[in-house]
Design a protein around this motif. Structure first.
Motif, PDB file in Angstrom:
ATOM      1  N   VAL A   1     -17.566  -5.669   0.962  1.00 51.72           N
ATOM      2  CA  VAL A   1     -16.235  -5.082   1.098  1.00 51.72           C
ATOM      3  C   VAL A   1     -16.050  -3.963   0.087  1.00 51.72           C
ATOM      4  O   VAL A   1     -16.438  -4.086  -1.074  1.00 51.72           O
ATOM      5  N   GLU A   2     -15.446  -2.879   0.548  1.00 53.01           N
ATOM      6  CA  GLU A   2     -15.101  -1.766  -0.339  1.00 53.01           C
ATOM      7  C   GLU A   2     -13.645  -1.384  -0.094  1.00 53.01           C
ATOM      8  O   GLU A   2     -13.219  -1.260   1.057  1.00 53.01           O
ATOM      9  N   LEU A   3     -12.907  -1.220  -1.182  1.00 49.48           N
ATOM     10  CA  LEU A   3     -11.518  -0.775  -1.078  1.00 49.48           C
ATOM     11  C   LEU A   3     -11.440   0.702  -1.407  1.00 49.48           C
ATOM     12  O   LEU A   3     -12.121   1.178  -2.314  1.00 49.48           O
ATOM     13  N   GLY A   4     -10.578   1.409  -0.671  1.00 55.38           N
ATOM     14  CA  GLY A   4     -10.340   2.813  -0.956  1.00 55.38           C
ATOM     15  C   GLY A   4      -9.234   2.959  -1.989  1.00 55.38           C
ATOM     16  O   GLY A   4      -8.827   2.004  -2.641  1.00 55.38           O
ATOM     17  N   ASP A   5      -8.734   4.169  -2.118  1.00 52.31           N
ATOM     18  CA  ASP A   5      -7.664   4.452  -3.071  1.00 52.31           C
ATOM     19  C   ASP A   5      -6.324   4.011  -2.504  1.00 52.31           C
ATOM     20  O   ASP A   5      -6.029   4.257  -1.334  1.00 52.31           O
ATOM     21  N   PRO A   6      -5.498   3.373  -3.341  1.00 53.03           N
ATOM     22  CA  PRO A   6      -4.183   2.935  -2.862  1.00 53.03           C
ATOM     23  C   PRO A   6      -3.260   4.122  -2.605  1.00 53.03           C
ATOM     24  O   PRO A   6      -3.398   5.182  -3.215  1.00 53.03           O
ATOM     25  N   GLY A   7      -2.339   3.916  -1.685  1.00 52.53           N
ATOM     26  CA  GLY A   7      -1.327   4.910  -1.360  1.00 52.53           C
ATOM     27  C   GLY A   7      -0.026   4.205  -1.056  1.00 52.53           C
ATOM     28  O   GLY A   7       0.092   2.988  -1.215  1.00 52.53           O
ATOM     29  N   THR A   8       0.950   4.963  -0.614  1.00 48.62           N
ATOM     30  CA  THR A   8       2.248   4.402  -0.252  1.00 48.62           C
ATOM     31  C   THR A   8       2.602   4.885   1.141  1.00 48.62           C
ATOM     32  O   THR A   8       2.507   6.083   1.431  1.00 48.62           O
ATOM     33  N   ASP A   9       3.022   3.968   2.023  1.00 49.34           N
ATOM     34  CA  ASP A   9       3.386   4.363   3.383  1.00 49.34           C
ATOM     35  C   ASP A   9       4.849   4.810   3.437  1.00 49.34           C
ATOM     36  O   ASP A   9       5.553   4.820   2.417  1.00 49.34           O
ATOM     37  N   ALA A  10       5.306   5.170   4.617  1.00 49.87           N
ATOM     38  CA  ALA A  10       6.661   5.688   4.802  1.00 49.87           C
ATOM     39  C   ALA A  10       7.741   4.670   4.426  1.00 49.87           C
ATOM     40  O   ALA A  10       8.868   5.048   4.084  1.00 49.87           O
ATOM     41  N   ASP A  11       7.409   3.383   4.462  1.00 53.87           N
ATOM     42  CA  ASP A  11       8.358   2.328   4.098  1.00 53.87           C
ATOM     43  C   ASP A  11       8.323   1.998   2.608  1.00 53.87           C
ATOM     44  O   ASP A  11       9.007   1.076   2.161  1.00 53.87           O
ATOM     45  N   GLY A  12       7.473   2.696   1.848  1.00 53.08           N
ATOM     46  CA  GLY A  12       7.378   2.455   0.412  1.00 53.08           C
ATOM     47  C   GLY A  12       6.462   1.318   0.026  1.00 53.08           C
ATOM     48  O   GLY A  12       6.436   0.911  -1.131  1.00 53.08           O
ATOM     49  N   ARG A  13       5.692   0.816   0.967  1.00 51.32           N
ATOM     50  CA  ARG A  13       4.764  -0.279   0.668  1.00 51.32           C
ATOM     51  C   ARG A  13       3.397   0.275   0.280  1.00 51.32           C
ATOM     52  O   ARG A  13       2.960   1.304   0.784  1.00 51.32           O
ATOM     53  N   THR A  14       2.728  -0.446  -0.594  1.00 55.88           N
ATOM     54  CA  THR A  14       1.412  -0.029  -1.055  1.00 55.88           C
ATOM     55  C   THR A  14       0.371  -0.363   0.008  1.00 55.88           C
ATOM     56  O   THR A  14       0.339  -1.480   0.532  1.00 55.88           O
ATOM     57  N   THR A  15      -0.460   0.612   0.318  1.00 51.91           N
ATOM     58  CA  THR A  15      -1.531   0.420   1.294  1.00 51.91           C
ATOM     59  C   THR A  15      -2.875   0.735   0.630  1.00 51.91           C
ATOM     60  O   THR A  15      -2.939   1.514  -0.323  1.00 51.91           O
ATOM     61  N   VAL A  16      -3.911   0.134   1.151  1.00 53.51           N
ATOM     62  CA  VAL A  16      -5.255   0.428   0.676  1.00 53.51           C
ATOM     63  C   VAL A  16      -6.227   0.279   1.849  1.00 53.51           C
ATOM     64  O   VAL A  16      -6.178  -0.712   2.580  1.00 53.51           O
TER      65      VAL A  16
END
Length: 162
Positions: A79-94
């Motif tokens: 498993v590899e995780l990318g860089d975290p971001g924030t979606d339009a709802d303000g939730r953290t995505t990766v």
């Protein structure tokens, strides 16, 4: 690939539940994955403090979903995780990428933990990446269950290939 979410907020408990179900499983070489179980026991003890009712309920839902996994093997190295971001709802995505090193199509359940700058667990989610062909990669996205503030660092808590 499609991603199906099971959301929870008690990473250590979730890791323990998943890995306790994997005690009798083995990888393709016949080696038990029980070593990961002892690591999960430590995670359970350290993450159990400060769990809210909502988090406990979410963890229960996740535990039930993950309990359905049969013959799962430890796949954290796949498993590899990318860089975290924030979606339009303000939730953290990766972004989550899995590498199916098996000779058959397999699915993956990946627990992503979100921690603050002090290492405190803020949230945890499980993303399922289904039917990844043999020798190929599959992609999914882990999305936090609520808005997270400050510096957030995602990590792989548990990963099972089945």
């Amino acid at each position: 690939m499609t991603g199906r979410w099971v959301q929870g907020a008690a990473g250590g408990l979730l890791a323990g539940a998943v890995l306790m179900g994997a005690v009798g499983c083995s990888d393709g070489d016949g080696d038990p994955v029980s070593g990961a179980v002892s690591e999960a026991a430590s995670a359970v003890a350290s993450a159990a403090e400060g769990i809210s009712d909502a988090a406990s309920k979410a963890a229960d839902r996740a535990e039930k979903q993950l309990a359905e996994i049969k013959n799962g093997v430890d796949a954290e190295d796949e498993v590899e995780l990318g860089d975290p971001g924030t979606d339009a709802d303000g939730r953290t995505t990766v972004p989550v990428t899995v590498d199916n090193t098996d000779d058959k199509a397999r699915s993956f359940a990946v627990q992503v933990e979100y921690e603050d700058a002090d290492g405190k667990l803020l949230d945890t989610v499980v993303v399922t990446i289904s039917d990844v062909p043999a020798g190929r990669t599959g992609d999914g996205t882990a999305r936090s269950t609520h808005k997270l503030s400050g510096t957030v660092t995602p990590s792989v808590g548990t990963a099972l290939r089945y």
